[in-house]
Design an enzyme around this catalytic site. Sequence first.
Site, PDB file in Angstrom:
ATOM      1  N   HIS A  31       0.933  -1.330   0.051  1.00 28.26           N
ATOM      2  CA  HIS A  31       0.130   0.003   0.031  1.00 28.26           C
ATOM      3  C   HIS A  31       0.945   1.185   0.167  1.00 28.26           C
ATOM      4  O   HIS A  31       1.151   2.064   0.983  1.00 28.26           O
ATOM      5  CB  HIS A  31      -0.947   0.037   1.298  1.00 28.26           C
ATOM      6  CG  HIS A  31      -1.934  -0.983   1.116  1.00 28.26           C
ATOM      7  ND1 HIS A  31      -1.906  -2.474   1.578  1.00 28.26           N
ATOM      8  CD2 HIS A  31      -3.300  -0.919   0.295  1.00 28.26           C
ATOM      9  CE1 HIS A  31      -3.189  -3.055   1.527  1.00 28.26           C
ATOM     10  NE2 HIS A  31      -3.849  -2.149   0.537  1.00 28.26           N
ATOM     11  N   HIS A  35       1.134   1.582  -5.793  1.00 27.92           N
ATOM     12  CA  HIS A  35      -0.234   0.706  -5.911  1.00 27.92           C
ATOM     13  C   HIS A  35      -1.349   1.834  -6.170  1.00 27.92           C
ATOM     14  O   HIS A  35      -2.076   1.496  -7.122  1.00 27.92           O
ATOM     15  CB  HIS A  35      -0.438   0.400  -4.361  1.00 27.92           C
ATOM     16  CG  HIS A  35      -2.145  -0.045  -4.313  1.00 27.92           C
ATOM     17  ND1 HIS A  35      -2.329  -1.146  -4.860  1.00 27.92           N
ATOM     18  CD2 HIS A  35      -2.894   0.360  -3.584  1.00 27.92           C
ATOM     19  CE1 HIS A  35      -3.777  -1.502  -4.749  1.00 27.92           C
ATOM     20  NE2 HIS A  35      -3.839  -0.401  -3.807  1.00 27.92           N
ATOM     21  N   HIS A  71      -7.936   6.311  -2.594  1.00 26.58           N
ATOM     22  CA  HIS A  71      -8.474   5.313  -1.879  1.00 26.58           C
ATOM     23  C   HIS A  71      -7.624   4.734  -0.768  1.00 26.58           C
ATOM     24  O   HIS A  71      -8.151   3.694   0.041  1.00 26.58           O
ATOM     25  CB  HIS A  71      -8.921   4.314  -2.861  1.00 26.58           C
ATOM     26  CG  HIS A  71      -7.743   3.275  -3.398  1.00 26.58           C
ATOM     27  ND1 HIS A  71      -6.889   3.772  -4.248  1.00 26.58           N
ATOM     28  CD2 HIS A  71      -7.691   2.160  -2.935  1.00 26.58           C
ATOM     29  CE1 HIS A  71      -6.104   2.537  -4.218  1.00 26.58           C
ATOM     30  NE2 HIS A  71      -6.491   1.592  -3.600  1.00 26.58           N
ATOM     31  N   ASP A  72      -6.398   4.916  -0.747  1.00 28.17           N
ATOM     32  CA  ASP A  72      -5.642   4.452   0.187  1.00 28.17           C
ATOM     33  C   ASP A  72      -4.579   5.559   1.080  1.00 28.17           C
ATOM     34  O   ASP A  72      -3.434   5.075   1.462  1.00 28.17           O
ATOM     35  CB  ASP A  72      -4.676   3.359  -0.262  1.00 28.17           C
ATOM     36  CG  ASP A  72      -5.287   1.913  -0.330  1.00 28.17           C
ATOM     37  OD1 ASP A  72      -5.871   1.732   0.746  1.00 28.17           O
ATOM     38  OD2 ASP A  72      -5.017   1.000  -1.328  1.00 28.17           O
ATOM     39  N   ASP A 178      -8.834  -1.843  -7.579  1.00 29.87           N
ATOM     40  CA  ASP A 178      -8.045  -2.297  -6.522  1.00 29.87           C
ATOM     41  C   ASP A 178      -7.643  -3.619  -5.986  1.00 29.87           C
ATOM     42  O   ASP A 178      -6.740  -3.838  -5.487  1.00 29.87           O
ATOM     43  CB  ASP A 178      -9.031  -1.699  -5.182  1.00 29.87           C
ATOM     44  CG  ASP A 178      -8.258  -1.599  -3.903  1.00 29.87           C
ATOM     45  OD1 ASP A 178      -7.059  -1.336  -3.953  1.00 29.87           O
ATOM     46  OD2 ASP A 178      -8.902  -1.969  -2.831  1.00 29.87           O
TER      47      ASP A 178
END
Length: 296
Positions: A31, A35, A71-72, A178
Amino acid sequence: MELPARLGLPLERLQRFILAVRDRMYDNPYHNWMHVFDVTRTVYSLAHMSGVLGRLSDWERMGLVTATLCHDLEHPGVNNLFLAKSSSALARLYKDSQVLEKHHSLRAFELMVDEEIDLLRGLNTSKYYEFRTMVTRAIMATDMARHAEYVDQLEAIGAGTLAPTKQLETELLIKAADTSNVLKPFDVAKRWAIRITDEFFIQGDLERQGGMEVTRMCDRETQSRVGMQKGFIDFVIGPFFAKLETAYPGLAPCVDNMRSNRVEWDSYTDERLLAEVDDQARYSFLPSPPVCQSTG
């Protein structure tokens, strides 16, 4: 570059936003910024191949890309279960519910409204909250705890009993992107497989050191990297992508590639995998291409 111009977004503000996201991604095995970059490129490809992109307005396209970029955001390299078990500050803040996803979303909008970025300055109050709702819901869709929910919805879409909204399609696309490592050419997929299991095993080590029960998939003493990839495709993400293919036939080349990869995994052991991908290759490669390609 046409989309920012159509939305009246100064390019320098968009650049500052992207760089701010990159700077806030931690140096985890999986992560990390690489990514995020990979998933963002992939979500655009999936949106195009599925036909969804053509149904989205400019601001909805911007929402999809923004959600994917964020999103992360500030992912700590451990999962929601670990944060809850360790009584972390984040878990207490978000009351043990979708801890990471809520944090990613909150930090995303803190960045967007920062005075040096002010990405959404052209939106009135109504449009701002509409955009915020879309992005937040898309980020929340990446929580694997909701996996069965999306499988069921895809089943209904494929059966013709559910007409998907654009919001749902956006959520399906970001979830697919994802988890898209399994769709990539095998040489790329196996590198991501090592990265994610490296991160899992680090979490397991932390759990063991902290006297916590070691999460099964994070236990380096009992788990096989190759075995986890095969199980993930067979029992978790494979059924999701099969139903996604039924709902969106344009994604068939991607799902075919996943099936080819699954056959390829049968010829691998952990020893062969690690021998083929050395430390430099697993942590320095550029994920390419973003579009799924058949290996057949």
